[in-house]
Design a protein around this motif. Structure first.
Motif, PDB file in Angstrom:
ATOM      1  N   ARG A   1       0.823  -1.210   0.000  1.00 22.95           N
ATOM      2  CA  ARG A   1       0.000   0.000   0.000  1.00 22.95           C
ATOM      3  C   ARG A   1       0.859   1.263   0.000  1.00 22.95           C
ATOM      4  O   ARG A   1       0.562   2.235  -0.681  1.00 22.95           O
ATOM      5  CB  ARG A   1      -0.945  -0.016   1.203  1.00 22.95           C
ATOM      6  N   LEU A   2       1.955   1.237   0.768  1.00 21.11           N
ATOM      7  CA  LEU A   2       2.841   2.399   0.807  1.00 21.11           C
ATOM      8  C   LEU A   2       3.468   2.676  -0.548  1.00 21.11           C
ATOM      9  O   LEU A   2       3.785   3.819  -0.874  1.00 21.11           O
ATOM     10  CB  LEU A   2       3.948   2.177   1.843  1.00 21.11           C
ATOM     11  N   ARG A   3       3.647   1.616  -1.320  1.00 21.91           N
ATOM     12  CA  ARG A   3       4.294   1.783  -2.625  1.00 21.91           C
ATOM     13  C   ARG A   3       3.300   1.961  -3.762  1.00 21.91           C
ATOM     14  O   ARG A   3       3.697   1.988  -4.930  1.00 21.91           O
ATOM     15  CB  ARG A   3       5.196   0.576  -2.901  1.00 21.91           C
ATOM     16  N   ASP A   4       2.032   2.110  -3.451  1.00 21.58           N
ATOM     17  CA  ASP A   4       1.009   2.334  -4.470  1.00 21.58           C
ATOM     18  C   ASP A   4       1.238   3.708  -5.102  1.00 21.58           C
ATOM     19  O   ASP A   4       1.142   4.724  -4.427  1.00 21.58           O
ATOM     20  CB  ASP A   4      -0.380   2.282  -3.825  1.00 21.58           C
ATOM     21  N   PRO A   5       1.569   3.767  -6.399  1.00 21.09           N
ATOM     22  CA  PRO A   5       1.885   5.059  -7.018  1.00 21.09           C
ATOM     23  C   PRO A   5       0.709   6.026  -7.042  1.00 21.09           C
ATOM     24  O   PRO A   5       0.905   7.221  -7.240  1.00 21.09           O
ATOM     25  CB  PRO A   5       2.323   4.671  -8.440  1.00 21.09           C
ATOM     26  N   GLY A   6      -0.504   5.544  -6.839  1.00 24.35           N
ATOM     27  CA  GLY A   6      -1.645   6.442  -6.837  1.00 24.35           C
ATOM     28  C   GLY A   6      -2.072   6.892  -5.462  1.00 24.35           C
ATOM     29  O   GLY A   6      -3.099   7.555  -5.301  1.00 24.35           O
ATOM     30  N   ARG A   7      -1.261   6.549  -4.441  1.00 21.34           N
ATOM     31  CA  ARG A   7      -1.691   6.815  -3.070  1.00 21.34           C
ATOM     32  C   ARG A   7      -1.831   8.307  -2.804  1.00 21.34           C
ATOM     33  O   ARG A   7      -2.851   8.771  -2.326  1.00 21.34           O
ATOM     34  CB  ARG A   7      -0.675   6.190  -2.108  1.00 21.34           C
ATOM     35  N   ARG A   8      -0.783   9.063  -3.095  1.00 20.33           N
ATOM     36  CA  ARG A   8      -0.846  10.516  -2.947  1.00 20.33           C
ATOM     37  C   ARG A   8      -0.056  11.110  -4.113  1.00 20.33           C
ATOM     38  O   ARG A   8       1.132  11.388  -3.988  1.00 20.33           O
ATOM     39  CB  ARG A   8      -0.260  10.973  -1.614  1.00 20.33           C
ATOM     40  N   PRO A   9      -0.684  11.304  -5.253  1.00 18.82           N
ATOM     41  CA  PRO A   9       0.035  11.718  -6.456  1.00 18.82           C
ATOM     42  C   PRO A   9       0.900  12.954  -6.222  1.00 18.82           C
ATOM     43  O   PRO A   9       0.438  13.964  -5.684  1.00 18.82           O
ATOM     44  CB  PRO A   9      -1.095  11.997  -7.450  1.00 18.82           C
ATOM     45  N   GLY A  10       2.152  12.850  -6.638  1.00 16.88           N
ATOM     46  CA  GLY A  10       3.058  13.987  -6.568  1.00 16.88           C
ATOM     47  C   GLY A  10       3.800  14.126  -5.261  1.00 16.88           C
ATOM     48  O   GLY A  10       4.775  14.876  -5.185  1.00 16.88           O
ATOM     49  N   VAL A  11       3.353  13.440  -4.209  1.00 17.42           N
ATOM     50  CA  VAL A  11       4.031  13.575  -2.919  1.00 17.42           C
ATOM     51  C   VAL A  11       4.330  12.218  -2.282  1.00 17.42           C
ATOM     52  O   VAL A  11       4.430  12.087  -1.076  1.00 17.42           O
ATOM     53  CB  VAL A  11       3.214  14.444  -1.936  1.00 17.42           C
ATOM     54  N   GLU A  12       4.477  11.184  -3.097  1.00 19.75           N
ATOM     55  CA  GLU A  12       4.766   9.871  -2.532  1.00 19.75           C
ATOM     56  C   GLU A  12       6.193   9.835  -1.976  1.00 19.75           C
ATOM     57  O   GLU A  12       7.119  10.347  -2.597  1.00 19.75           O
ATOM     58  CB  GLU A  12       4.649   8.765  -3.597  1.00 19.75           C
ATOM     59  N   PRO A  13       6.366   9.243  -0.807  1.00 22.57           N
ATOM     60  CA  PRO A  13       7.721   9.042  -0.298  1.00 22.57           C
ATOM     61  C   PRO A  13       8.404   7.901  -1.028  1.00 22.57           C
ATOM     62  O   PRO A  13       7.754   7.062  -1.642  1.00 22.57           O
ATOM     63  CB  PRO A  13       7.480   8.669   1.169  1.00 22.57           C
ATOM     64  N   ARG A  14       9.734   7.891  -0.985  1.00 20.64           N
ATOM     65  CA  ARG A  14      10.489   6.719  -1.424  1.00 20.64           C
ATOM     66  C   ARG A  14      10.566   5.781  -0.232  1.00 20.64           C
ATOM     67  O   ARG A  14      10.992   6.166   0.851  1.00 20.64           O
ATOM     68  CB  ARG A  14      11.887   7.121  -1.891  1.00 20.64           C
ATOM     69  N   VAL A  15      10.155   4.543  -0.406  1.00 18.97           N
ATOM     70  CA  VAL A  15      10.037   3.600   0.704  1.00 18.97           C
ATOM     71  C   VAL A  15      11.085   2.504   0.574  1.00 18.97           C
ATOM     72  O   VAL A  15      11.134   1.801  -0.439  1.00 18.97           O
ATOM     73  CB  VAL A  15       8.624   2.984   0.754  1.00 18.97           C
ATOM     74  N   VAL A  16      11.930   2.379   1.579  1.00 20.44           N
ATOM     75  CA  VAL A  16      12.859   1.255   1.698  1.00 20.44           C
ATOM     76  C   VAL A  16      12.387   0.464   2.906  1.00 20.44           C
ATOM     77  O   VAL A  16      12.335   0.995   4.012  1.00 20.44           O
ATOM     78  CB  VAL A  16      14.303   1.735   1.897  1.00 20.44           C
ATOM     79  N   ALA A  17      12.006  -0.787   2.703  1.00 19.04           N
ATOM     80  CA  ALA A  17      11.294  -1.488   3.770  1.00 19.04           C
ATOM     81  C   ALA A  17      11.651  -2.961   3.831  1.00 19.04           C
ATOM     82  O   ALA A  17      12.109  -3.553   2.851  1.00 19.04           O
ATOM     83  CB  ALA A  17       9.785  -1.331   3.574  1.00 19.04           C
ATOM     84  N   ALA A  18      11.406  -3.542   5.009  1.00 19.92           N
ATOM     85  CA  ALA A  18      11.711  -4.950   5.232  1.00 19.92           C
ATOM     86  C   ALA A  18      10.498  -5.848   5.112  1.00 19.92           C
ATOM     87  O   ALA A  18      10.656  -7.058   4.984  1.00 19.92           O
ATOM     88  CB  ALA A  18      12.303  -5.129   6.632  1.00 19.92           C
ATOM     89  N   GLY A  19       9.297  -5.284   5.177  1.00 15.64           N
ATOM     90  CA  GLY A  19       8.153  -6.150   5.387  1.00 15.64           C
ATOM     91  C   GLY A  19       8.131  -6.569   6.846  1.00 15.64           C
ATOM     92  O   GLY A  19       8.776  -5.948   7.694  1.00 15.64           O
TER      93      GLY A  19
END
Length: 331
Positions: A8-26
């Motif tokens: 969900r965090l990596r969904d490109p449509g989540r907040r168009p134009g202001v998405e963070p870059r997410v580095v994550a472990a799960g």
């Protein structure tokens, strides 16, 4: 968090134009999953390998390990992570020690000894120098997470639980924090509270020793834990790192160039120069004069897009509506 949260965090449509870059472990891997929102239980080497493979297939960038892993299971995780080319980081399992974790190739150790119970003794005749030399030689990053330690020690201090920035926290999180705070205060008399503060003072001294020994340190706020809000908690952490002996420049590096080095992305991140990503925070005052000036944000440039103060304020004011929409979509 769970793999669903990661996706969900990596969904490109989540907040168009202001998405963070997410580095994550799960989800983190532990022998006993104390929090199913963030951890999964692995009770055998075979199950550990399967979970690592699942996280890798879902796009995890590294593997996070936790406290209650038997050594056999822990070593299976290390082996499977290496097969998938994933680094390992997190809490040092109680079945090994910090030196062993560093020798096993841990990319970073979180929370110093507050989580693992056995790290090193920073007293003048203690064993920290040898451990710190090992960290330096092997490049094992340390993430002290001082802010949440301070919060745990001062739950009776309104400056912790009534900070203005907490108005941006999701209501469910404020309620959870308030419940935990009330329960802990009800369980502690003055002597118990003094003991908690004594541990906090020891943690702060240990962080100061890490800084003095030039061990590589990253700024991490343990966001989501007690009264540590994503964003504001990082400012708290940087200020506490300066109190522990970092210069403002070193603290800034722990949140900018240090992460770029940690991720192996210094060709695109970590410095302000041609050819790097245009991700910048523009301030009203010089943070090298006072690290607190980092809170005086004039504008943000995200992926080359300018977000001025008015637009930032609009984004902040829209948070309750965004949260309501997310809650509805999640059922």
């Amino acid at each position: 968090g769970t793999l669903e949260v990661l996706q969900r965090l990596r969904d490109p449509g989540r907040r168009p134009g202001v998405e963070p870059r997410v580095v994550a472990a799960g989800p983190g891997l532990d022998g006993v999953a104390s929090d199913p929102r963030a951890l999964v239980t692995v009770s055998s080497a075979e199950e550990a390998r399967a979970r690592v493979a699942e996280n890798a297939a879902a796009g995890a960038d590294f593997v996070k390990v936790y406290l209650q892993l038997p050594e056999e299971v822990y070593r299976a995780i290390l082996d499977e992570a290496a097969r998938h080319g994933l680094p390992v980081a997190g809490h040092v399992p109680l079945s090994v020690d910090a030196a062993t974790a560093a020798e096993d190739g841990f990319l970073s150790i979180e929370h110093m000894q507050a989580e693992i119970g056995g790290y090193c003794d920073p007293a003048p005749q203690g064993d920290c120098p040898a451990l710190f030399e090992l960290f330096r030689r092997l490049g094992t990053w340390q993430v002290p997470t001082l802010a949440v330690r301070r919060n745990r020690a001062y739950l009776d201090d309104p400056r912790v639980f009534e900070a203005a920035a907490l108005a941006q926290a999701p209501p469910y999180l404020l309620a959870e924090w308030g419940s935990v705070r009330a329960e802990r205060l009800a369980e502690m008399d003055a002597a118990a509270l003094d003991a908690v503060r004594g541990r906090w003072y020891a943690e702060r001294r240990l962080a100061a020793a890490l800084v003095a020994a030039e061990v590589p340190v990253l700024a991490g706020s343990d966001a989501g834990e007690l009264y540590s809000l994503a964003g504001a908690g990082l400012h708290d952490e940087l200020e506490l790192l300066v109190e522990a002996g970092m210069t403002p420049r070193q603290a800034l590096s722990a949140a900018t160039l240090g992460p770029a080095e940690y991720l192996g992305e210094t060709d695109t991140l970590g410095t302000v120069e041609p050819g790097r990503r245009a991700d910048l925070v523009l301030l009203e005052a010089d943070p090298l004069e006072s690290i607190a000036n980092l809170r005086r944000i004039h504008a943000v440039v995200l992926g080359g897009r300018l977000l001025d103060r008015a637009e930032l304020d609009t984004l902040v004011s829209s948070l309750p509506a965004v949260r309501r929409a997310a809650a509805g979509s999640d059922g």
